[in-house]
Motif scaffolding. Structure first.
Motif, short mmCIF file in Angstrom:
data_model
loop_
_atom_site.label_atom_id
_atom_site.label_comp_id
_atom_site.label_asym_id
_atom_site.label_seq_id
_atom_site.Cartn_x
_atom_site.Cartn_y
_atom_site.Cartn_z
N GLN A 170 6.35 -5.23 2.29
CA GLN A 170 5.83 -3.88 2.01
C GLN A 170 6.28 -3.38 0.65
O GLN A 170 5.50 -2.78 -0.11
CB GLN A 170 6.33 -2.90 3.07
CG GLN A 170 5.40 -2.78 4.25
CD GLN A 170 5.85 -1.66 5.18
OE1 GLN A 170 6.75 -0.90 4.86
NE2 GLN A 170 5.22 -1.59 6.32
N LEU A 171 7.54 -3.62 0.35
CA LEU A 171 8.06 -3.21 -0.97
C LEU A 171 7.30 -3.94 -2.08
O LEU A 171 6.92 -3.34 -3.08
CB LEU A 171 9.56 -3.50 -1.07
CG LEU A 171 10.48 -2.56 -0.31
CD1 LEU A 171 11.89 -3.12 -0.25
CD2 LEU A 171 10.51 -1.18 -0.97
N ARG A 173 4.33 -5.01 -1.97
CA ARG A 173 2.98 -4.42 -2.09
C ARG A 173 3.02 -3.08 -2.82
O ARG A 173 2.07 -2.69 -3.48
CB ARG A 173 2.37 -4.23 -0.69
CG ARG A 173 2.01 -5.53 -0.03
CD ARG A 173 0.67 -5.44 0.71
NE ARG A 173 0.16 -6.76 0.98
CZ ARG A 173 0.40 -7.44 2.10
NH1 ARG A 173 1.15 -6.89 3.04
NH2 ARG A 173 -0.09 -8.64 2.28
N ASN A 174 4.13 -2.35 -2.66
CA ASN A 174 4.25 -1.07 -3.36
C ASN A 174 4.49 -1.27 -4.85
O ASN A 174 4.19 -0.39 -5.64
CB ASN A 174 5.38 -0.25 -2.75
CG ASN A 174 4.90 0.59 -1.59
OD1 ASN A 174 4.25 1.60 -1.80
ND2 ASN A 174 5.15 0.14 -0.38
N ILE A 175 5.05 -2.41 -5.18
CA ILE A 175 5.31 -2.67 -6.60
C ILE A 175 4.09 -3.33 -7.26
O ILE A 175 3.74 -3.02 -8.39
CB ILE A 175 6.57 -3.55 -6.77
CG1 ILE A 175 7.79 -2.79 -6.26
CG2 ILE A 175 6.77 -3.96 -8.23
CD1 ILE A 175 9.04 -3.64 -6.11
N PHE A 176 3.44 -4.23 -6.50
CA PHE A 176 2.34 -5.02 -7.11
C PHE A 176 0.95 -4.70 -6.55
O PHE A 176 -0.03 -5.21 -7.05
CB PHE A 176 2.61 -6.52 -6.93
CG PHE A 176 3.91 -6.95 -7.54
CD1 PHE A 176 4.04 -7.03 -8.92
CD2 PHE A 176 5.01 -7.26 -6.76
CE1 PHE A 176 5.24 -7.42 -9.48
CE2 PHE A 176 6.20 -7.65 -7.31
CZ PHE A 176 6.32 -7.73 -8.68
N GLU A 177 0.90 -3.96 -5.48
CA GLU A 177 -0.35 -3.61 -4.81
C GLU A 177 -0.95 -4.81 -4.08
O GLU A 177 -1.12 -4.78 -2.88
CB GLU A 177 -1.37 -3.03 -5.80
CG GLU A 177 -2.55 -2.38 -5.12
CD GLU A 177 -3.41 -1.63 -6.10
OE1 GLU A 177 -3.40 -1.96 -7.29
OE2 GLU A 177 -4.11 -0.72 -5.65
N LYS B 153 7.63 7.41 -7.56
CA LYS B 153 7.59 6.11 -6.89
C LYS B 153 8.64 5.16 -7.49
O LYS B 153 9.35 4.47 -6.75
CB LYS B 153 6.18 5.51 -7.05
CG LYS B 153 5.94 4.26 -6.25
CD LYS B 153 5.74 4.59 -4.79
CE LYS B 153 5.44 3.38 -3.94
NZ LYS B 153 5.20 3.75 -2.55
N LEU B 157 11.77 3.48 -5.56
CA LEU B 157 11.98 2.03 -5.51
C LEU B 157 13.35 1.64 -6.09
O LEU B 157 14.04 0.78 -5.56
CB LEU B 157 10.87 1.31 -6.28
CG LEU B 157 9.53 1.18 -5.54
CD1 LEU B 157 8.41 0.85 -6.51
CD2 LEU B 157 9.60 0.12 -4.45
N ALA B 164 9.90 4.85 -0.87
CA ALA B 164 9.41 3.65 -1.57
C ALA B 164 8.39 2.92 -0.70
O ALA B 164 7.52 2.21 -1.19
CB ALA B 164 10.57 2.72 -1.89
N LEU B 165 8.51 3.12 0.62
CA LEU B 165 7.60 2.44 1.55
C LEU B 165 6.44 3.33 1.97
O LEU B 165 5.56 2.90 2.70
CB LEU B 165 8.37 2.02 2.81
CG LEU B 165 9.46 0.98 2.62
CD1 LEU B 165 10.34 0.90 3.84
CD2 LEU B 165 8.84 -0.37 2.34
N PRO B 170 1.05 6.12 -3.62
CA PRO B 170 0.42 4.82 -3.86
C PRO B 170 1.31 3.83 -4.63
O PRO B 170 2.36 4.20 -5.15
CB PRO B 170 -0.81 5.17 -4.68
CG PRO B 170 -0.98 6.61 -4.57
CD PRO B 170 0.35 7.20 -4.29
N SER B 171 0.81 2.61 -4.70
CA SER B 171 1.59 1.56 -5.38
C SER B 171 1.66 1.84 -6.88
O SER B 171 0.83 2.58 -7.43
CB SER B 171 0.93 0.21 -5.14
OG SER B 171 -0.33 0.19 -5.75
N LEU B 172 2.62 1.22 -7.53
CA LEU B 172 2.80 1.43 -8.97
C LEU B 172 1.56 1.05 -9.78
O LEU B 172 1.14 1.80 -10.67
CB LEU B 172 4.03 0.66 -9.47
CG LEU B 172 5.39 1.17 -8.99
CD1 LEU B 172 6.51 0.31 -9.58
CD2 LEU B 172 5.61 2.62 -9.40
N PRO B 173 0.93 -0.12 -9.50
CA PRO B 173 -0.27 -0.47 -10.30
C PRO B 173 -1.39 0.55 -10.16
O PRO B 173 -2.06 0.88 -11.14
CB PRO B 173 -0.69 -1.83 -9.72
CG PRO B 173 0.52 -2.38 -9.10
CD PRO B 173 1.29 -1.21 -8.59
#
Lengths: 418, 281
Positions: A170-171, A173-177, B153, B157, B164-165, B170-173
C-alpha cells in the motif's frame, strides 16, 4: 419484523481448529445438512466458512432446538461436553445481534473484513432458492444487509490493512501509484526476500533484481523472478535505477548509508525511492530517511502502522457495535408496537362481541328499563375487563423481557385468534 | 433578478464552505456530497447573476469591484469542478472551494464601483485581460491546492503517519500531475492576460500608470511565477521545492490581491480622466 431467531454455532473464538474442522462442510454436504435441518425447524440458513459453522434457524418449539443439537452432535461426532464447551446457542435479540455483527465483519478474525458478508449472503440465498426460509427470514435478511451496508459506509471499519506485507504494498502504491514497470531491488536472497519478491510480483512488478553476497543464491532467486543477480559491490549502481528496495541480509553494519544514497538521489531528479528494511540488525541507516525523495521504513515502522490501523479499526468497531445495538433495539421496539396493536385489536374484538350480545339481550328483554340496561352493561364491561386484565398484564410483563416477547406475542395471537 | 439569485447563492455558499471544511476533519462521503450539491447550487446562482450582468450589455459589470470577486470565485469553481471531474481528488475542494466561497462572501461587503467604458475595443481587451488573469490565477490556485496535499502526503510518508496509507489523500504521482498541469497551464494564460492589461493600460491611462500599485504587484507576482517556471523547466526545482514555491506564490498573490483591491488602476484612472462611475449589482 420479528427477532424470533436462533443461532447455534462455533467459530474461531469458541473452538479450536480440531473441533471446527469437524463441522466444516463443502457445498453438497451443506445442502444435505440443510435438507435434514429443514425437516426439523421452520426456517434455516447454514453458514459454513473456514472460521465458523453456524445454523441460523427459527424453531418456536423447544423440542426442535433439542433436535438441532442432536443433529449437530451426530454431524461432528463430538460428545455433549465438547458441544457445550465450544458451541454457542443464542436466541432472539442476542442471535440477531450476533448475525448483524457477523455480517458487518465485527466477529471476524480480521476485524472488518468484507468477505464474510459475501459468504453470508450466499448462505441466505441458498436457503431462499431452495425454500428453506420463509417470510420471517426474508425480513431478517434485508435488515442484515441494510445494517452491514450502513456499517461499511458510515464507519471506516473496512479500511486499513492489518498485515505488514499488505501495508508495504500500500505504501508503495502511495508513492508510485502504479507498480507496473517499477524496478524492485531485493538486497539478500533469503526467505524473506523471496516472499517479498512474490508479493511484489503479484502486485504487478516485473523487473526484480537480486543483490547478494553469494552469487549462487542471488542467481537462484533472480532466476525464479526472471530478474538479474548482482553482487554487493554493484549496490550503488543498482540503486540508481531502483524504485523499491527491500533489504533483509545478515550484516553487522549498515549496507545503505546516507553517504551512499545521497549521490545516487542527486542523479534521479526527484524520482522517489521506497526503502523497506526488514533486516535485523538493520541494513539501512535511519538517517537515510532524511534524504529528499527517500522513504525508509523498517520492520518497526511497518508494525507501528499495523498497530495504528488495528487501533483505528477498534475505534470504528465501537461505533459499529452501537449502530447494531440501535438497530436491534429498534426492531425489538417494533415488536413492542406490534404488541400494543395486538392488545388494541383484542379489546376491539371483545368489544364487538360484547356489544352484539348485549344488543341481542336487550332486544329479547323488552321489559328492562334504561337504568337496568345500564346496570347490565356496566356489569358485562366489568366482567370483560377482569377477564382481559390478566392476559394483558402478562403480555405487557412478558414484553419487558425482549428475549421472550416474540413468544408472548405468538401465544397471545394463537389464544385469541388475532 | 440578479439580487435575488445572489442572495439565494449565499446560504448555499455558507453550507458548502462549512461542509468542505468539515470534510477535511471527518472525511465522509455524505459530507462531500452535501458540500458538492451546495457548491453546485451556489455556482448555478452565481452563473445566472454574472450572465445576467453581461447579457444586459454592461461590460463594466465585469470589472467592477464586487463583480471581480464574484468572477474570480466563479472561475475557481469552474476550475475545481473540472479538476474534480478529471482527477477525483475530493480534498482539492476543501482547499479551493473555501477560497472561492470566501471571495463571494467578501463581495457582499464591497461596493461595485466601475468606470464608464469609453471604447468598445477597450472593453473587449479589458474583458479578455480580466478573464485570462482569473483563469491563470485559478489554475495557480489549483496548483497551490495540489502542492499543499503533496506536502502533506510527503510529510505523512516521511514521518510514517497513518495518513500515508489514506487513499483519500492521493498518491504522490497523482498529486504531482495535478500540480504540474495547473502550474504549466496557468503560466502562459496569466502571462497573456497581464500583457493585454499592460497594453490596454498604456494606451488609455494617464502617464505614470506604470507606478500603480496594481501593476507593480501584478508584475512582481508574474516574476515570481516565471522564476518558478524557469527553474522547474530547467530541472533545478524538485517536486517538494516546487510545492513550497507554489505555496509561497499563493501567499504572495493573495497578499497583493487584497493590498491592491481598493487601490486599483481604474480608480486612479477615474481620478485622472473620467470621474463618471456607475453602480452595478
Amino acid at each position: 419484523m420479528t427477532t424470533d431467531i436462533y443461532i447455534t454455532g462455533i467459530n474461531h473464538n469458541s473452538a479450536p481448529i480440531e473441533i471446527r474442522e469437524k463441522f466444516t462442510l463443502d457445498d453438497s454436504a451443506q445442502f444435505d445438512a440443510l435438507v435434514e435441518l429443514a425437516s426439523i425447524v421452520d426456517e434455516v440458513v447454514m453458514l459454513s466458512t473456514c472460521n465458523r459453522t453456524e445454523i441460523i434457524y427459527y424453531a418456536p418449539e423447544g423440542w426442535q432446538r433439542d433436535e438441532v443439537r442432536k443433529y449437530l452432535l451426530d454431524l461432528g461426532g463430538v460428545n455433549p461436553e465438547q458441544f457445550d464447551t465450544h458451541f454457542y446457542c443464542l436466541d432472539q435479540s442476542k442471535a440477531l445481534t450476533h448475525l448483524f455483527r457477523v455480517a458487518a465483519g465485527l466477529d471476524s478474525m480480521v476485524l472488518g473484513e468484507a468477505q464474510i458478508l459475501g459468504q453470508i449472503k450466499s448462505a441466505f440465498q441458498l436457503s431462499i432458492d431452495n425454500g428453506f426460509t420463509k417470510e420471517k427470514f426474508f425480513s431478517i435478511y434485508q435488515h442484515m444487509l441494510n445494517i452491514a451496508k450502513t456499517v461499511r459506509t458510515q464507519t471506516r471499519l473496512g479500511h486499513g490493512s492489518v498485515s505488514v506485507s499488505t501495508i508495504a504494498v500500500q505504501l508503495a502504491r502511495n508513492i508510485f501509484e502504479d507498480l507496473d514497470g517499477k524496478n524492485v531491488v531485493l538486497v539478500g536472497a533469503g526467505e524473506m526476500c523471496e516472499l517479498a519478491g512474490e508479493l511484489f510480483r503479484k502486485s504487478g512488478v516485473v523487473d526484480i533484481r537480486v543483490v547478494n553476497r553469494s552469487a549462487h543464491r542471488a542467481d537462484a532467486l533472480a532466476e525464479k523472478f526472471s530478474g538479474s543477480a548482482h553482487g554487493l559491490e554493484e549496490l550503488a549502481g543498482v540503486l540508481a535505477d531502483a524504485d523499491i528496495v527491500l533489504t533483509s541480509i545478515s550484516s553487522d553494519k549498515s549496507l545503505i548509508r546516507r553517504d551512499l544514497i545521497s549521490p545516487v538521489m542527486e542523479t534521479r531528479r526527484g524520482r522517489p525511492l521506497f526503502v523497506i528494511d526488514i533486516g535485523v540488525p538493520r541494513n539501512v541507516d535511519a538517517d537515510v530517511n532524511a534524504v529528499r525523495d527517500v522513504y525508509l521504513y523498517n520492520m518497526d515502522d511497518l508494525q507501528r502502522l499495523v498497530d495504528k490501523n488495528i487501533l483505528e479499526k477498534q475505534k470504528e468497531a465501537l461505533i459499529a457495535e452501537k449502530m447494531i445495538l440501535r438497530k436491534v433495539d429498534d426492531l425489538s421496539r417494533a415488536n413492542g408496537h406490534l404488541a400494543g396493536e395486538l392488545i388494541l385489536s383484542l379489546q376491539e374484538r371483545v368489544g364487538t362481541v360484547k356489544n352484539e350480545e348485549l344488543a341481542k339481550l336487550f332486544r329479547r328483554s323488552k321489559t328492562l328499563s334504561t337504568r337496568d340496561k345500564e346496570e347490565v352493561e356496566k356489569s358485562v364491561n366489568l366482567i370483560v375487563n377482569k377477564i382481559l386484565h390478566d392476559p394483558i398484564i402478562s403480555l405487557r410483563r412478558g414484553l419487558k423481557d425482549e428475549d421472550s416477547s416474540p413468544r408472548y406475542i405468538r401465544v397471545f395471537k394463537d389464544f385469541f385468534n388475532l | 433578478m440578479t439580487i435575488f439569485f445572489f442572495k439565494t447563492s449565499l446560504p448555499f455558499a455558507a453550507i458548502a464552505l462549512f461542509a468542505f471544511i468539515y470534510y477535511t476533519y471527518r472525511r465522509q462521503r455524505e459530507i462531500f456530497i452535501v458540500a458538492t450539491i451546495a457548491s453546485v447550487l451556489t455556482f448555478c446562482c452565481l452563473t445566472i447573476v454574472l450572465s445576467s450582468n453581461i447579457l444586459t450589455g454592461n461590460v463594466g459589470a465585469y470589472v467592477g469591484e464586487k463583480s471581480r470577486y464574484l468572477h474570480f470565485a466563479w472561475t475557481i469553481m469552474v476550475i475545481y469542478f473540472l479538476a474534480e471531474f478529471h482527477y477525483k481528488i475530493r480534498l482539492l475542494g476543501s482547499i479551493l472551494m473555501p477560497i472561492a466561497l470566501t471571495l463571494m462572501l467578501i463581495s457582499m461587503f464591497t461596493d461595485n464601483q466601475v468606470p464608464a467604458q469609453s471604447l468598445p475595443l477597450g472593453a473587449v481587451i479589458t474583458f479578455t485581460h480580466v478573464a485570462l488573469v482569473f483563469i491563470g490565477l485559478g489554475l495557480m490556485l489549483l496548483a497551490f491546492a495540489a502542492a499543499v496535499l503533496y506536502l502533506l502526503k510527503t510529510n505523512a510518508l516521511k514521518k510514517h503517519l497513518l495518513s500515508a496509507l489514506d487513499e483519500r489523500l492521493p498518491s504522490l504521482p497523482m498529486l504531482r500531475r495535478v500540480m504540474e498541469s495547473a502550474f504549466y497551464g496557468g503560466f502562459p494564460v496569466l502571462t497573456i492576460g497581464l500583457i493585454l492589461g499592460v497594453v490596454y493600460a498604456a494606451s488609455v491611462l494617464a502617464a505614470g500608470w506604470i507606478w500603480d500599485a496594481k501593476i507593480i504587484w501584478g508584475i512582481a507576482n508574474w516574476l515570481l511565477y516565471s522564476i518558478l517556471f524557469f527553474l522547474r523547466q530547467s530541472g533545478r526545482l524538485g517536486n517538494q521545492f516546487l510545492a513550497r514555491g507554489l505555496i509561497l506564490l499563493f501567499l504572495f498573490v493573495i497578499t497583493s490581491f487584497f493590498f491592491t483591491t481598493h487601490e486599483s488602476i481604474l480608480d486612479k484612472s477615474n481620478m485622472n480622466r473620467t470621474p463618471i462611475t456607475t453602480e452595478v449589482e
